[in-house]
Every structure is written in structure tokens, then in C-alpha cells.
Design an enzyme around this catalytic site. Structure first.
Site, PDB file in Angstrom:
ATOM      1  N   ASP A  67       0.844  -1.183   0.000  1.00 44.73           N
ATOM      2  CA  ASP A  67       0.000   0.000   0.000  1.00 44.73           C
ATOM      3  C   ASP A  67       0.880   1.233   0.000  1.00 44.73           C
ATOM      4  OD1 ASP A  67      -3.289   0.202   0.871  1.00 44.73           O
ATOM      5  OD2 ASP A  67      -2.105   2.054   0.807  1.00 44.73           O
ATOM      6  N   CYS A  81     -51.008  -6.022 -19.889  1.00 49.84           N
ATOM      7  CA  CYS A  81     -50.853  -5.761 -18.443  1.00 49.84           C
ATOM      8  C   CYS A  81     -49.708  -4.822 -18.063  1.00 49.84           C
ATOM      9  CB  CYS A  81     -50.691  -7.079 -17.699  1.00 49.84           C
ATOM     10  SG  CYS A  81     -52.195  -8.042 -17.732  1.00 49.84           S
ATOM     11  N   LYS A 104     -49.944  -0.997 -18.978  1.00 49.22           N
ATOM     12  CA  LYS A 104     -51.138  -0.415 -18.324  1.00 49.22           C
ATOM     13  C   LYS A 104     -50.911  -0.272 -16.817  1.00 49.22           C
ATOM     14  CE  LYS A 104     -54.574  -3.426 -17.481  1.00 49.22           C
ATOM     15  NZ  LYS A 104     -54.789  -3.418 -16.037  1.00 49.22           N
ATOM     16  N   PHE A 162     -36.259  -8.038 -26.248  1.00 47.66           N
ATOM     17  CA  PHE A 162     -37.026  -6.921 -26.785  1.00 47.66           C
ATOM     18  C   PHE A 162     -37.849  -6.266 -25.682  1.00 47.66           C
ATOM     19  CE2 PHE A 162     -40.247  -5.286 -30.054  1.00 47.66           C
ATOM     20  CZ  PHE A 162     -39.430  -4.232 -30.408  1.00 47.66           C
ATOM     21  N   HIS A 212     -28.283  -4.648  -8.207  1.00 46.82           N
ATOM     22  CA  HIS A 212     -28.522  -4.442  -6.775  1.00 46.82           C
ATOM     23  C   HIS A 212     -29.072  -3.037  -6.538  1.00 46.82           C
ATOM     24  CE1 HIS A 212     -25.247  -7.714  -5.972  1.00 46.82           C
ATOM     25  NE2 HIS A 212     -26.341  -8.180  -6.526  1.00 46.82           N
ATOM     26  N   ASN A 271     -37.626   0.691  -2.606  1.00 49.12           N
ATOM     27  CA  ASN A 271     -37.909   1.952  -1.908  1.00 49.12           C
ATOM     28  C   ASN A 271     -39.051   2.717  -2.575  1.00 49.12           C
ATOM     29  OD1 ASN A 271     -35.974   1.439  -0.009  1.00 49.12           O
ATOM     30  ND2 ASN A 271     -34.391   2.659  -0.997  1.00 49.12           N
TER      31      ASN A 271
HETATM   32  N1  NAD Z   1     -15.129  -2.124  -0.857  1.00 52.68           N
HETATM   33  C1  NAD Z   1     -15.712  -3.206  -1.290  1.00 52.68           C
HETATM   34  O1  NAD Z   1     -16.449  -3.880  -0.560  1.00 52.68           O
HETATM   35  C2  NAD Z   1     -15.515  -3.674  -2.706  1.00 52.68           C
HETATM   36  C3  NAD Z   1     -16.162  -4.821  -3.164  1.00 52.68           C
HETATM   37  C4  NAD Z   1     -15.952  -5.246  -4.478  1.00 52.68           C
HETATM   38  C5  NAD Z   1     -15.115  -4.521  -5.289  1.00 52.68           C
HETATM   39  N2  NAD Z   1     -14.509  -3.387  -4.821  1.00 52.68           N
HETATM   40  C6  NAD Z   1     -13.599  -2.682  -5.711  1.00 52.68           C
HETATM   41  O2  NAD Z   1     -12.276  -2.858  -5.235  1.00 52.68           O
HETATM   42  C7  NAD Z   1     -11.497  -1.690  -5.470  1.00 52.68           C
HETATM   43  C8  NAD Z   1     -10.927  -1.197  -4.152  1.00 52.68           C
HETATM   44  O3  NAD Z   1     -11.981  -0.808  -3.302  1.00 52.68           O
HETATM   45  P1  NAD Z   1     -11.728  -0.399  -1.794  1.00 52.68           P
HETATM   46  O4  NAD Z   1     -13.018  -0.042  -1.200  1.00 52.68           O
HETATM   47  O5  NAD Z   1     -10.886  -1.430  -1.125  1.00 52.68           O
HETATM   48  O6  NAD Z   1     -10.836   0.915  -2.020  1.00 52.68           O
HETATM   49  P2  NAD Z   1      -9.987   1.736  -0.926  1.00 52.68           P
HETATM   50  O7  NAD Z   1      -9.787   3.076  -1.528  1.00 52.68           O
HETATM   51  O8  NAD Z   1     -10.617   1.614   0.413  1.00 52.68           O
HETATM   52  O9  NAD Z   1      -8.614   0.967  -0.835  1.00 52.68           O
HETATM   53  C9  NAD Z   1      -7.663   1.030  -1.845  1.00 52.68           C
HETATM   54  C10 NAD Z   1      -6.263   0.972  -1.230  1.00 52.68           C
HETATM   55  O10 NAD Z   1      -5.359   1.063  -2.300  1.00 52.68           O
HETATM   56  C11 NAD Z   1      -4.255   1.845  -1.831  1.00 52.68           C
HETATM   57  N3  NAD Z   1      -3.520   2.357  -2.985  1.00 52.68           N
HETATM   58  C12 NAD Z   1      -3.823   3.384  -3.808  1.00 52.68           C
HETATM   59  N4  NAD Z   1      -2.856   3.535  -4.738  1.00 52.68           N
HETATM   60  C13 NAD Z   1      -1.927   2.591  -4.511  1.00 52.68           C
HETATM   61  C14 NAD Z   1      -0.706   2.209  -5.134  1.00 52.68           C
HETATM   62  N5  NAD Z   1      -0.249   2.883  -6.194  1.00 52.68           N
HETATM   63  N6  NAD Z   1      -0.032   1.168  -4.633  1.00 52.68           N
HETATM   64  C15 NAD Z   1      -0.503   0.492  -3.564  1.00 52.68           C
HETATM   65  N7  NAD Z   1      -1.635   0.802  -2.939  1.00 52.68           N
HETATM   66  C16 NAD Z   1      -2.353   1.814  -3.408  1.00 52.68           C
HETATM   67  C17 NAD Z   1      -4.910   2.932  -0.987  1.00 52.68           C
HETATM   68  O11 NAD Z   1      -3.988   3.533  -0.122  1.00 52.68           O
HETATM   69  C18 NAD Z   1      -5.976   2.111  -0.253  1.00 52.68           C
HETATM   70  O12 NAD Z   1      -5.467   1.590   0.930  1.00 52.68           O
HETATM   71  C19 NAD Z   1     -12.429  -0.708  -6.159  1.00 52.68           C
HETATM   72  O13 NAD Z   1     -12.287  -0.821  -7.550  1.00 52.68           O
HETATM   73  C20 NAD Z   1     -13.794  -1.168  -5.731  1.00 52.68           C
HETATM   74  O14 NAD Z   1     -14.782  -0.775  -6.661  1.00 52.68           O
HETATM   75  C21 NAD Z   1     -14.665  -2.961  -3.541  1.00 52.68           C
END
Ligand code: NAD
Length: 417
Positions: free
Chosen positions: A9, A247, A250, A241, A196, A204
Site C-alpha cells: 500500500d 398488463c 397499463k 425486446f 442491486h 424503496n
Molecule cells: N469495498 C468493497 O467492498 C468492494 C467490493 C468489491 C469490489 N470493490 C472494488 O475494489 C477496489 C478497491 O476498493 P476499496 O473499497 O478497497 O478501495 P480503498 O480506496 O478503500 O482501498 C484502496 C487501497 O489502495 C491503496 N492504494 C492506492 N494507490 C496505490 C498504489 N499505487 N499502490 C498500492 N496501494 C495503493 C490505498 O492507499 C488504499 O489503501 C475498487 O475498484 C472497488 O470498486 C470494492
């Protein structure tokens, strides 16, 4: 699962926490798992991505893909990571697999990530390293449980042979494993999340309507969700399609009118009929694009097995094509039978006489005549369709079973598949 994992990270605080055995996020079971990983020396964390790539076989990329102000997907984190991994691959002797897990639009892995990796590493994807897409279906708050019990696992690659390391990694994971193209794997995630969102908005809006009509929304939901044949099922979820018949249009109209009377703003319910009309327009556009003039339409009622023409989108399509000056002829066995029996005669003679006159009983002759053949419902039989010539263009609105489709036709397409 017994693997050795290096977390990377850019945030040093997260790295430091992981290294010291503490979870950097609040998530059920994570503290114990991270502590156990650190204690057994199977989990490490670093800010040095190159070092992690050199010491591992597979990189899972799961950096954020947030929205830009205009809604566009921000790929800057993905691009940066791809550059870093590409540079590291330059120094690496053994084969490496990059697995993208971040949610990205179809085409991103192959048109953004892969070229960066090739450019930075000076190596070729497929030959020197491999790339796969593996969407995540975990939910925050229950991520560990979701990881251990996923609905399914989707593995996308340009070639199935690239998936060997992933098959190995996931071999103990329960649930079905789908192997697909990268595009299908990328889109499956958006298909799910969009659905979803639709479900939440739908519940809602309909619930709001219930509340204002003094109806118990929860009691209605309970009954609704107990039907797993039509409601909570794959029924109506096949790209094809527009909807129609006596139903759905309407009833949607009645609900949205009622909502207006109650001064309720229910944009999702209100969007249904415009969305449906737009889909008929896509049918018109598909015909226009062929550049042909003689159009044979098979099916006039809104679905096979009925002669009901009320609010049939197939009738709408014929009307639009006539309005655009096309020569149109129509075959529909059920409508012809209904006309003979008199049940539908009045509707045809009084409401759509100009379309009634286009009806023919002679399917063989019609299939010879049409330059474009529109399959408007599922009544056409396989043997008859086989007589189509290669140069005839088929627009299949209903996504006919592959076994029934005519062989040898060069252009065979739907409007949303
Ligand atoms: N949050 C979820 O539950 C979830 C579920 C399915 C898919 N996703 C997808 O997963 C991806 C990540 O989501 P998230 O919620 O974990 O994001 P987040 O922003 O919480 O976490 C991403 C992490 O990546 C790190 N990061 C950024 N640039 C970096 C780099 N160059 N090198 C290393 N680390 C780096 C950030 O510091 C952060 O800790 C997104 O594309 C999201 O759409 C998330």
C-alpha cells in the site's frame, strides 16, 4: 489458506499496522486473521511494490477506482500500479501473473493495464507474463465471510491457459467457477451492482407508494419475494425486446399516475415506459443500419402463443418502420388464427387495419422475399428458418435458442446482445 502474502500500500500507516499484526480496517474477523498471519510470518506488508513483485508469483491489484467529479471512472491508481508492476517485471526472471480485482469497465484490463505493463516491462503479455481479471463480490462488513463463501468465482483471461495459477488458488473455494473472456468478467461485476441498485431503488419506490396508500409494504414484499418462479428468479432477465401486452404497460402507467396524484416523485417507475420505447427505437435503428428496404417480421403479438396485440411493441416497431417508408410484411401464426377465429379480427380491423393488411400466412414465401428478417417472437420454427440465404440479414429481438437459429446466415444479431 496457507499462502504467503505480501500486502502493498502507498499508505505507510496501513503498512505499519499490517506489519505489526493489526488490521488497518474495521472488518469482522480481520483482526484475528491479520494477527495470525503476522505471527506465523505468512503475512507481510510493504510500500515497495517492486520488492513484492519480485518475491511473489501472483499480484492481486485491488486499488481504488473512485469516480471523478463528472462520474467518469478514475483509473489513475490502476495506471500507477500497472507502471510500478511493469517496471518490476523488467527485472523478474520467473513468470508472473497480474490479477486485476478492482472494479473497472469492460476493456480497461486489455486496453489500459496490459499496454502499460508491456511498455514498462518491455515484455509481452501472454508470452512473458499473464494478465487476468477476477472481480470481487465481497461486501464491507462481511468481507471475510463473503470471501470464504462467494456466490461464484469469475476468472477472465485472453486464453484459458493463463488461468492455471488462479484455478490452483481457488480450488478449495466453494461455489461455481466461471471462466470467461476478460470483458465478460469485467462486466459481470457492473451487471450485478447495477441490478442491486435497481433492487434497492425499486423496493424503496414501491414501498413509498405502499406507505402513501396505507398498505403494509413489508407484507407485500414478503408475498412478492416468496415467488421464486417469476419474481426472484432469472425470469425477465434475458436481454431481448421491449415488454408489452395488456398488463405491464397499463399497470406501470396506473402506478405512476397514482404517484403523481399523491405528489410523489418516483423517477425509477416513471422511467420504465420511456426506457421501453427507447428499446423499440433501437429496433428501428437496427433496421435503418442495414440499408435494406424489404422487411419481413416474424411475430406481431407481444409473445408467442397469444394473439393479443394490445400494446404489442412488435406492432409499434412495424408502425415505426412503415412511417420510415419501409416495405414491411408480417407473419404471425397465432394472430392469423385469432383473425380467422374472429377473436382479434375487430382489433385488427378497427385499430390497426393498415397492419392487418400486411399479414401473410405464407412463411416460406415471406422468408424468400425479405432482405431483412426480424424475429419478433419465439414462434418461428427451426426448419422454416433454415431456408434463409447467407446474404439475408436477421435481427433477432428475442434471443432465440442457438439450436433453433438458422445456419449459414452471415449477419445474425440482436439489439441488446
Ligand atoms: N469495498 C468493497 O467492498 C468492494 C467490493 C468489491 C469490489 N470493490 C472494488 O475494489 C477496489 C478497491 O476498493 P476499496 O473499497 O478497497 O478501495 P480503498 O480506496 O478503500 O482501498 C484502496 C487501497 O489502495 C491503496 N492504494 C492506492 N494507490 C496505490 C498504489 N499505487 N499502490 C498500492 N496501494 C495503493 C490505498 O492507499 C488504499 O489503501 C475498487 O475498484 C472497488 O470498486 C470494492
Amino acid at each position: 489458506m496457507g499462502h504467503r502474502v505480501i500486502g502493498v500500500d502507498v499508505n505507510p500507516a496501513k503498512v505499519e499496522m499490517m506489519e505489526s499484526g493489526r488490521s488497518p480496517i474495521v472488518e469482522a474477523s480481520m483482526n484475528d486473521l491479520v494477527a495470525e498471519g503476522a505471527r506465523s510470518c505468512r503475512l507481510h506488508a510493504t510500500v515497495d511494490s517492486a520488492d513484492a513483485v519480485l518475491k511473489s508469483d501472483v499480484s492481486f491489484v485491488c486499488v481504488g477506482t473512485p469516480s471523478l467529479r463528472n462520474g467518469k471512472l478514475d483509473l489513475s491508481h490502476i495506471e500507477k500500479v500497472a507502471r510500478e508492476i511493469g517496471l518490476a517485471l523488467k527485472q523478474k526472471q520467473s513468470r508472473h501473473t497480474l490479477v486485476l480485482r478492482s472494479t473497472v469497465l469492460p476493456g480497461t484490463t486489455e486496453s489500459v493495464v496490459l499496454p502499460i505493463l508491456e511498455r514498462e516491462s518491455g515484455r509481452r503479455a501472454g508470452a512473458d507474463f499473464t494478465v487476468a481479471y477476477n472481480p470481487e463480490f465481497m461486501r464491507e462488513g462481511s468481507a471475510v465471510a463473503d470471501f470464504l463463501q462467494p456466490p461464484y468465482t469469475i476468472l477472465g483471461a485472453q486464453d484459458p491457459s493463463h488461468l492455471a495459477p488462479l484455478r490452483e488458488l481457488y480450488k478449495q473455494t466453494p461455489g461455481r467457477v466461471f471462466e470467461s473472456t476478460i470483458g465478460v468478467a469485467e462486466m459481470a461485476k457492473y451487471f450485478s451492482n447495477a441490478f442491486h441498485a435497481v433492487k434497492v431503488a425499486f423496493a424503496n419506490e414501491v414501498g413509498t407508494l405502499c406507505k402513501h396508500l396505507n398498505v403494509d409494504a413489508q407484507a407485500v414484499t414478503e408475498i412478492f419475494t416468496s415467488d421464486t418462479r417469476l419474481n426472484i428468479s432469472r425470469a425477465y432477465l434475458s436481454p431481448g425486446f421491449a415488454f408489452g401486452g395488456s398488463c405491464l404497460p397499463k399497470d406501470v402507467r396506473a402506478l405512476t399516475y397514482k404517484a403523481k396524484e399523491l405528489d410523489l416523485n418516483l423517477p425509477m417507475l416513471e422511467s420504465l415506459l420511456p426506457s421501453n420505447s427507447e428499446h423499440v427505437e433501437r429496433g428501428v435503428d437496427a433496421v435503418v443500419r442495414t440499408g435494406k428496404r424489404r422487411i419481413a417480421q416474424l411475430g406481431l403479438s407481444f409473445k408467442a402463443g397469444t394473439d393479443d396485440l394490445r400494446e404489442s411493441p412488435q406492432v409499434q416497431l412495424v408502425k415505426r418502420l412503415l412511417g420510415e417508408g419501409y416495405e414491411v410484411r408480417v407473419w404471425d401464426e397465432d394472430v392469423s388464427l385469432g383473425r380467422l377465429a374472429g377473436s382479434n379480427r375487430q382489433y385488427i380491423e378497427e385499430v390497426i387495419p393498415h397492419i392487418g393488411s400486411l399479414l401473410t400466412d405464407d412463411l416460406e414465401e415471406l422468408l424468400k422475399w425479405g432482405e431483412v428478417v426480424i424475429i419478433g417472437n419465439k414462434s418461428a420454427n427451426k426448419d422454416k428458418l433454415q431456408q434463409l440465404r447467407p446474404e439475408q440479414i436477421v435481427i433477432d429481438l428475442v434471443n432465440l435458442d442457438k439450436a433453433i437459429r438458422p445456419q449459414g446466415v452471415r449477419s445474425y444479431e440482436g439489439i441488446c446482445w
